[in-house]
Design an enzyme around this catalytic site. Sequence first.
Site, mmCIF file in Angstrom:
data_model
loop_
_atom_site.group_PDB
_atom_site.id
_atom_site.type_symbol
_atom_site.label_atom_id
_atom_site.label_comp_id
_atom_site.label_asym_id
_atom_site.label_seq_id
_atom_site.Cartn_x
_atom_site.Cartn_y
_atom_site.Cartn_z
ATOM 1 N N GLY A 156 -8.927 9.332 7.798
ATOM 2 C CA GLY A 156 -9.059 10.013 8.957
ATOM 3 C C GLY A 156 -8.365 10.833 8.442
ATOM 4 O O GLY A 156 -7.403 11.505 7.414
ATOM 5 N N ARG A 157 -7.479 12.022 9.486
ATOM 6 C CA ARG A 157 -6.104 12.855 9.667
ATOM 7 C C ARG A 157 -5.881 12.655 8.028
ATOM 8 O O ARG A 157 -5.233 13.720 7.261
ATOM 9 C CB ARG A 157 -5.677 13.081 10.202
ATOM 10 C CG ARG A 157 -7.297 14.061 11.476
ATOM 11 C CD ARG A 157 -6.167 14.846 12.412
ATOM 12 N NE ARG A 157 -5.830 13.655 13.372
ATOM 13 C CZ ARG A 157 -6.557 13.251 15.150
ATOM 14 N NH1 ARG A 157 -7.122 14.915 14.901
ATOM 15 N NH2 ARG A 157 -6.609 12.735 15.000
ATOM 16 N N ILE A 158 -4.989 11.383 8.048
ATOM 17 C CA ILE A 158 -4.271 11.015 7.184
ATOM 18 C C ILE A 158 -4.416 10.714 6.116
ATOM 19 O O ILE A 158 -4.164 10.935 5.199
ATOM 20 C CB ILE A 158 -3.102 10.092 7.450
ATOM 21 C CG1 ILE A 158 -1.821 10.037 9.139
ATOM 22 C CG2 ILE A 158 -1.466 9.483 6.472
ATOM 23 C CD1 ILE A 158 -1.267 8.638 9.600
ATOM 24 N N ARG A 178 -15.309 3.974 7.369
ATOM 25 C CA ARG A 178 -16.336 3.072 7.865
ATOM 26 C C ARG A 178 -17.499 3.703 7.759
ATOM 27 O O ARG A 178 -19.094 3.738 7.529
ATOM 28 C CB ARG A 178 -16.226 3.033 9.713
ATOM 29 C CG ARG A 178 -15.520 2.083 10.142
ATOM 30 C CD ARG A 178 -15.056 1.574 11.570
ATOM 31 N NE ARG A 178 -14.051 3.550 11.736
ATOM 32 C CZ ARG A 178 -13.326 3.011 12.540
ATOM 33 N NH1 ARG A 178 -13.704 2.804 13.508
ATOM 34 N NH2 ARG A 178 -12.535 4.573 12.998
ATOM 35 N N ARG A 239 -0.126 -0.130 8.847
ATOM 36 C CA ARG A 239 -0.012 -0.947 9.921
ATOM 37 C C ARG A 239 0.398 -2.481 8.640
ATOM 38 O O ARG A 239 -0.476 -3.110 8.028
ATOM 39 C CB ARG A 239 -0.400 -1.455 10.888
ATOM 40 C CG ARG A 239 -0.832 -0.046 12.248
ATOM 41 C CD ARG A 239 0.683 -0.615 12.997
ATOM 42 N NE ARG A 239 0.780 0.449 14.240
ATOM 43 C CZ ARG A 239 1.130 1.915 13.994
ATOM 44 N NH1 ARG A 239 1.916 1.931 12.844
ATOM 45 N NH2 ARG A 239 1.107 2.213 14.625
ATOM 46 N N GLU A 268 7.106 -7.180 11.609
ATOM 47 C CA GLU A 268 8.094 -6.572 11.079
ATOM 48 C C GLU A 268 9.019 -6.336 12.312
ATOM 49 O O GLU A 268 8.166 -6.417 13.409
ATOM 50 C CB GLU A 268 7.922 -5.010 10.876
ATOM 51 C CG GLU A 268 7.175 -4.147 11.375
ATOM 52 C CD GLU A 268 6.518 -2.917 10.518
ATOM 53 O OE1 GLU A 268 5.949 -2.757 10.054
ATOM 54 O OE2 GLU A 268 6.572 -2.162 11.468
ATOM 55 N N HIS A 286 9.378 0.870 7.890
ATOM 56 C CA HIS A 286 7.973 1.998 9.344
ATOM 57 C C HIS A 286 8.618 3.357 9.488
ATOM 58 O O HIS A 286 8.677 3.534 10.161
ATOM 59 C CB HIS A 286 8.020 0.610 9.876
ATOM 60 C CG HIS A 286 6.966 1.293 10.585
ATOM 61 N ND1 HIS A 286 5.927 0.554 11.654
ATOM 62 C CD2 HIS A 286 5.865 2.487 10.636
ATOM 63 C CE1 HIS A 286 5.251 0.738 11.591
ATOM 64 N NE2 HIS A 286 5.186 2.071 11.711
ATOM 65 N N ILE A 287 8.731 3.851 8.050
ATOM 66 C CA ILE A 287 9.052 5.417 8.223
ATOM 67 C C ILE A 287 8.534 6.709 7.531
ATOM 68 O O ILE A 287 8.892 6.939 7.468
ATOM 69 C CB ILE A 287 9.982 5.531 7.561
ATOM 70 C CG1 ILE A 287 10.598 5.100 6.429
ATOM 71 C CG2 ILE A 287 11.776 5.004 8.071
ATOM 72 C CD1 ILE A 287 11.633 6.078 5.048
ATOM 73 N N GLY A 288 7.295 6.208 7.982
ATOM 74 C CA GLY A 288 5.900 6.548 7.126
ATOM 75 C C GLY A 288 6.192 8.274 8.025
ATOM 76 O O GLY A 288 5.661 9.581 7.367
HETATM 77 C C1 DGY Z 1 2.129 5.953 14.222
HETATM 78 O O1 DGY Z 1 2.274 6.770 14.543
HETATM 79 O O2 DGY Z 1 1.125 5.357 14.412
HETATM 80 C C2 DGY Z 1 3.620 5.814 13.024
HETATM 81 O O3 DGY Z 1 3.720 4.133 12.611
HETATM 82 C C3 DGY Z 1 4.320 5.787 13.517
HETATM 83 O O4 DGY Z 1 5.825 6.176 12.915
#
Ligand code: DGY
Length: 326
Positions: A156-158, A178, A239, A268, A286-288
């Site tokens: 996807g976008r990320i 997918r 996730r 977590e 979880h600091i993405g």
């Molecule tokens: C999201 O936007 O789903 C990220 O995990 C939040 O940091």
Amino acid sequence: MAQPRIVVTREVFDETIDFLGRHCEVEANQADVPLTADQIAARLRNAEALMCSLTDKVDATLLAQCPRLKVVANIAVGYNNIDVAACTARGIMVTNTPGVLDDSTADLAWTLMLATARRLTEVESYIRGGDWTGWRLKQWLGVDVHHATLGIIGMGRIGQAIAKRAGGFDMRVIYHNRKPLAADIEQRLNARYVTQDALLAEADFIVLQMPYSAETHHLIGAQELAKMKPTAILINSTRGGVVDDVALIEALQAGTIRAAGLDVFENEPKLNPGFLALKNVVLSPHIGSSTEATRRAMAMTAAANAVAALSGALPPNLLNPEVKRA
Ligand code: DGY
């Protein structure tokens, strides 16, 4: 006419509260004391909107206690904390924050790739421990990121933002999704669609970027880890739950794969203590998306979604458009 009421479950930026205050009566939680499900339900009893974070579970039990609720605005792009079908069944709109966090999250995936490849947390604690006595040719050997094969699952976008950065490192990029991307996007990203098994077998760096759902639960378990190269590095910046953490710890202990860079975990913040004993992992909490600019943008995006929904307009990031037609 009385203003609609919005409950914000966790601390947000002052400008977000100011914006909401111009449109609604706001029940904020700027002290950031985590609320139990019962406390959220009590606050929502007379509220039309909820602005929540990915740690708040929005399920049928909660919704049954919120007769006036019209919109749930998640401050995250992932929305596995929300039962969207249950919201739709009650005519409640659900929104998320896509777009504003792609680049920051991609940067963090790359941070983990580079840090695991060059053993950054190991060498830093070595220096901090006062153990460095001098330069040696064979000291702290890592692996190259440049010219390696990057495999991205979830394009996807990320995922695409992660692939885009690979060009600067002369990497070969393969991906699984997918469905394959349009040919022009593949060409722009210099990325080739492969089966998941081919990706697991060929990639030097495997980055997970698919959303979490019942279908992707433990997508990477013992069998999948066994298909990776013993030199492979696994990055999970999406996730917890897409990886079977117990199986991953066993694989890292046994040397089935070389290393892992992890920003997310099952259960977590109570991550499996097995990770802490391992040297071949780089861990982050979880600091993405956690840069100041991005977190501000996420909170404002969620607020704008909530306000739009309350004004009767279509929120820009509506996840269940069928609710408007009902
Ligand atoms: C999201 O936007 O789903 C990220 O995990 C939040 O940091």
